[in-house]
Design a protein around this motif. Structure first.
Motif, PDB file in Angstrom:
ATOM      1  N   ARG A 230      -7.522  36.213  88.445  1.00  0.00           N
ATOM      2  CA  ARG A 230      -8.353  35.262  87.697  1.00  0.00           C
ATOM      3  C   ARG A 230      -7.533  34.663  86.559  1.00  0.00           C
ATOM      4  O   ARG A 230      -6.919  35.387  85.778  1.00  0.00           O
ATOM      5  N   ILE A 231      -7.552  33.333  86.469  1.00  0.00           N
ATOM      6  CA  ILE A 231      -6.801  32.603  85.443  1.00  0.00           C
ATOM      7  C   ILE A 231      -7.765  31.742  84.655  1.00  0.00           C
ATOM      8  O   ILE A 231      -8.584  31.008  85.243  1.00  0.00           O
ATOM      9  N   ALA A 232      -7.675  31.821  83.346  1.00  0.00           N
ATOM     10  CA  ALA A 232      -8.438  30.929  82.461  1.00  0.00           C
ATOM     11  C   ALA A 232      -7.475  29.943  81.822  1.00  0.00           C
ATOM     12  O   ALA A 232      -6.403  30.330  81.342  1.00  0.00           O
TER      13      ALA A 232
ATOM     14  N   ARG B  81     -15.578  38.593  83.074  1.00  0.00           N
ATOM     15  CA  ARG B  81     -14.818  38.071  84.212  1.00  0.00           C
ATOM     16  C   ARG B  81     -13.452  38.738  84.357  1.00  0.00           C
ATOM     17  O   ARG B  81     -12.810  38.616  85.388  1.00  0.00           O
ATOM     18  N   GLN B  82     -12.997  39.387  83.294  1.00  0.00           N
ATOM     19  CA  GLN B  82     -11.736  40.131  83.318  1.00  0.00           C
ATOM     20  C   GLN B  82     -10.568  39.256  83.787  1.00  0.00           C
ATOM     21  O   GLN B  82      -9.945  39.504  84.828  1.00  0.00           O
ATOM     22  N   PHE B  83     -10.279  38.248  82.991  1.00  0.00           N
ATOM     23  CA  PHE B  83      -9.161  37.368  83.319  1.00  0.00           C
ATOM     24  C   PHE B  83      -7.850  38.142  83.263  1.00  0.00           C
ATOM     25  O   PHE B  83      -7.612  38.952  82.360  1.00  0.00           O
ATOM     26  N   ASP B  84      -7.008  37.872  84.232  1.00  0.00           N
ATOM     27  CA  ASP B  84      -5.680  38.474  84.249  1.00  0.00           C
ATOM     28  C   ASP B  84      -4.685  37.646  83.449  1.00  0.00           C
ATOM     29  O   ASP B  84      -3.727  38.185  82.897  1.00  0.00           O
ATOM     30  N   LEU B  85      -4.916  36.343  83.396  1.00  0.00           N
ATOM     31  CA  LEU B  85      -4.008  35.433  82.696  1.00  0.00           C
ATOM     32  C   LEU B  85      -4.825  34.370  81.984  1.00  0.00           C
ATOM     33  O   LEU B  85      -5.716  33.767  82.593  1.00  0.00           O
ATOM     34  N   ALA B  86      -4.524  34.164  80.711  1.00  0.00           N
ATOM     35  CA  ALA B  86      -5.169  33.093  79.946  1.00  0.00           C
ATOM     36  C   ALA B  86      -4.090  32.163  79.433  1.00  0.00           C
ATOM     37  O   ALA B  86      -3.094  32.609  78.847  1.00  0.00           O
TER      38      ALA B  86
ATOM     39  N   LEU C  47      -8.330  32.047  72.336  1.00  0.00           N
ATOM     40  CA  LEU C  47      -7.847  32.549  73.623  1.00  0.00           C
ATOM     41  C   LEU C  47      -7.769  34.068  73.635  1.00  0.00           C
ATOM     42  O   LEU C  47      -8.115  34.712  74.632  1.00  0.00           O
ATOM     43  N   LEU C  48      -7.321  34.642  72.538  1.00  0.00           N
ATOM     44  CA  LEU C  48      -7.165  36.096  72.477  1.00  0.00           C
ATOM     45  C   LEU C  48      -8.496  36.818  72.612  1.00  0.00           C
ATOM     46  O   LEU C  48      -8.554  37.957  73.092  1.00  0.00           O
ATOM     47  N   ARG C  49      -9.588  36.181  72.224  1.00  0.00           N
ATOM     48  CA  ARG C  49     -10.910  36.808  72.344  1.00  0.00           C
ATOM     49  C   ARG C  49     -11.372  36.942  73.800  1.00  0.00           C
ATOM     50  O   ARG C  49     -12.350  37.630  74.083  1.00  0.00           O
ATOM     51  N   LEU C  50     -10.651  36.308  74.719  1.00  0.00           N
ATOM     52  CA  LEU C  50     -10.994  36.463  76.135  1.00  0.00           C
ATOM     53  C   LEU C  50     -10.610  37.842  76.656  1.00  0.00           C
ATOM     54  O   LEU C  50     -11.092  38.275  77.704  1.00  0.00           O
ATOM     55  N   ASP C  51      -9.689  38.519  75.940  1.00  0.00           N
ATOM     56  CA  ASP C  51      -9.206  39.846  76.339  1.00  0.00           C
ATOM     57  C   ASP C  51      -8.517  39.815  77.696  1.00  0.00           C
ATOM     58  O   ASP C  51      -8.629  40.763  78.500  1.00  0.00           O
ATOM     59  N   ALA C  52      -7.784  38.744  77.983  1.00  0.00           N
ATOM     60  CA  ALA C  52      -7.022  38.666  79.231  1.00  0.00           C
ATOM     61  C   ALA C  52      -5.822  39.609  79.176  1.00  0.00           C
ATOM     62  O   ALA C  52      -5.294  39.906  78.107  1.00  0.00           O
ATOM     63  N   ARG C  53      -5.365  40.071  80.342  1.00  0.00           N
ATOM     64  CA  ARG C  53      -4.218  40.972  80.389  1.00  0.00           C
ATOM     65  C   ARG C  53      -2.954  40.286  79.896  1.00  0.00           C
ATOM     66  O   ARG C  53      -2.096  40.914  79.256  1.00  0.00           O
TER      67      ARG C  53
END
Length: 381
Positions: free
Chosen positions: A30-32, A112-117, A131-137
Motif C-alpha cells: 500500500r502506497i500513499a 490502512r497500514q501504508f507501507d510507503l508514504a 505525512l508522518l502521522r500516517l505511521d507508514a513503514r
C-alpha cells in the motif's frame, strides 16, 4: 557521488533518472501519495505516481488529494487506484480546520497500514509532519531546512521543474521515470460533441482558457479577445472554457471580441466535460493554469503564456506540440518589489498587476496558426 552514497547507503545510477534511484523497499503493498492543490498540482505529480506504479506493480496507490483531484481521476485513466480527500489542515488543504475531522482522517489512514508514504506537497514544513502521522513503514519526500525529516529526503529548492522534482522524490523509493511529463487518456464518455458548436468538427477548434489562480499570471482580457477574434476570422471555432470564477473574464472577452462568433462554455462543464473538450481541441491557449496543463497531458497542442519564473517550475519540456510566450517582468509593476522571490522564500505584495501583459498578441496568434497547421500524432491531417 560519494556524499550521496554515504547519505543514502548506495544509489543505482540510471540514464533515465532525474536523481539517484535508490534501492526499492521490500513488501510494499500500500502506497500513499500526498499532493493537495488544484488540477495542475496533481498533473505535476502524475509522472512520479506512474513511476511508483511501475516499481511496485502489485501495490494499491492511494492519492491523498482534493475533491477536484477525485473528479479528474474519475474522468481519465491513471495509475491511481483511489483518492482519499484531505481534511482541512494548515499548509496541506486550506479551509477551516476541524480537529475532530483531522483525527478521524488519520485514524482511518492508519488502519490502512501504508507501507510507503510519499510527500509531493511542497517543502515539508507542514506536509512532512502530516505525512508522518500516517505511521507508514517508509517515508520519502522533499524537505526544507526547517521541516521535519523523513526516512529519505531531497532538498526542496523553489525553482525546480515540478514534475521532475516529483520524479526525484520517486527515485528515493527506487522508482525510475517512465514518463517525464503526465500522459492521460480520457475515460469512455459521451464525448465533446454534445456541447461544442454544431460545425466545430469541420473547422479547427481553438479552446481558450483565460483564467489562472494567481491574477498576476493572467494575460489581459483585451489580448485574449483580440486573439479570439483573429482565430475566428481565420475560420476556427473558438470556445472559451473555465470554471465559475472565470465567468466575468469570459463575459468581457465575448463583449470585446464581438461580433466574432466566439462561444463560451465557462462555468458549464464538469471535469469530464472539460476533459472531452480539451481532448477534442486542435489547440488550447491559456495561462499557466490547470486546464492548459491538463490539455498537454491529454496530448493536445498548447500555446502557453507564462511568467518566466513559472516557466522554470511548470512549463512544457517539448516544443513540437507546445509553444510558450514569456513575460519577463521581474518586479511588481505597481510597487517595484522583486517578484522572483516567490513561494515560501518571501511574502508577496498585495498587487495583482499582470506580469505577462507584455506578451504580444501577434506572437501568440502566430503560434496558434503554426500548431493548427501541424499534423497531430494519432490524427489524420
Amino acid at each position: 557521488m560519494d556524499h550521496l552514497t554515504a547519505e543514502f547507503g548506495g544509489a543505482e545510477q540510471m540514464d533515465t533518472a532525474v536523481g539517484p534511484v535508490l534501492q526499492r523497499f521490500s513488501g510494499v503493498r500500500r502506497i500513499a501519495v500526498l499532493r493537495g492543490g488544484g488540477l495542475g498540482d496533481l498533473i505535476f505529480a502524475l509522472p512520479a505516481i506512474t513511476a511508483l506504479r511501475s516499481a511496485y506493480p502489485g501495490a494499491v496507490i492511494t492519492l491523498l488529494g482534493t475533491p477536484v483531484h477525485r473528479s479528474l481521476l474519475a474522468a481519465v485513466q491513471s495509475a491511481v487506484d483511489e483518492v482519499q480527500i484531505l481534511p482541512f489542515a494548515e499548509g496541506v488543504r486550506p479551509g477551516t480546520k476541524d480537529p475532530a475531522a483531522v483525527d478521524a482522517f488519520f485514524a482511518d489512514m492508519q488502519r490502512r497500514q501504508f507501507d510507503l508514504a510519499v510527500q509531493l506537497h511542497g517543502g515539508g514544513r507542514y506536509s512532512n509532519p502530516f505525512l508522518l502521522r500516517l505511521d507508514a513503514r517508509h517515508t520519502v519526500g522533499t524537505r526544507t531546512a526547517d521541516a521535519a525529516s523523513l526516512e529519505r529526503t531531497v532538498p526542496y529548492l523553489y525553482y525546480q521543474h515540478e514534475p521532475l522534482r516529483a520524479l526525484e522524490v520517486a527515485g528515493l523509493a527506487g522508482a525510475a521515470p517512465v514518463d517525464l511529463e503526465a500522459r492521460l487518456a480520457a475515460a469512455p464518455s459521451a464525448g465533446a460533441a454534445a456541447v461544442l458548436p454544431d460545425d466545430a468538427g469541420s473547422r479547427p477548434l481553438v479552446v481558450v482558457h483565460p483564467g489562472a489562480t494567481d491574477p498576476r499570471r493572467r494575460w489581459p482580457v483585451a489580448h485574449f479577445a483580440e486573439l479570439a477574434a483573429a482565430c475566428a476570422a481565420d475560420g476556427c471555432a473558438v470556445v472559451l472554457v473555465g470554471d465559475e470564477s472565470d465567468r466575468p473574464l469570459a463575459q468581457r472577452i465575448l463583449a470585446l471580441a464581438a461580433p466574432a462568433p466566439v462561444v463560451s462554455l465557462v462555468g458549464e462543464l464538469d471535469l469530464a466535460g472539460l476533459v472531452d473538450v480539451l481532448a477534442a481541441a486542435d489547440v488550447v491557449v491559456g495561462n499557466d493554469s490547470g486546464p492548459r496543463h491538463l490539455a498537454q497531458a491529454l496530448g493536445t497542442p498548447t500555446v502557453g503564456i507564462f511568467w518566466v519564473g513559472n516557466m522554470i517550475n511548470a512549463g512544457p519540456l517539448g516544443r513540437s506540440l507546445h509553444r510558450i510566450q514569456l513575460g519577463w517582468t521581474t518586479v511588481c509593476p505597481a510597487c517595484g518589489i522583486d517578484v522572483t522571490q516567490v513561494g515560501w522564500t518571501a511574502p508577496r505584495c498585495g498587487h495583482d498587476d499582470s506580469v505577462v501583459a507584455g506578451v504580444p498578441v501577434k506572437r501568440v496568434y502566430e503560434d496558434v496558426r503554426s500548431l493548427v497547421s501541424t499534423p497531430r500524432p494519432g490524427r489524420q491531417g
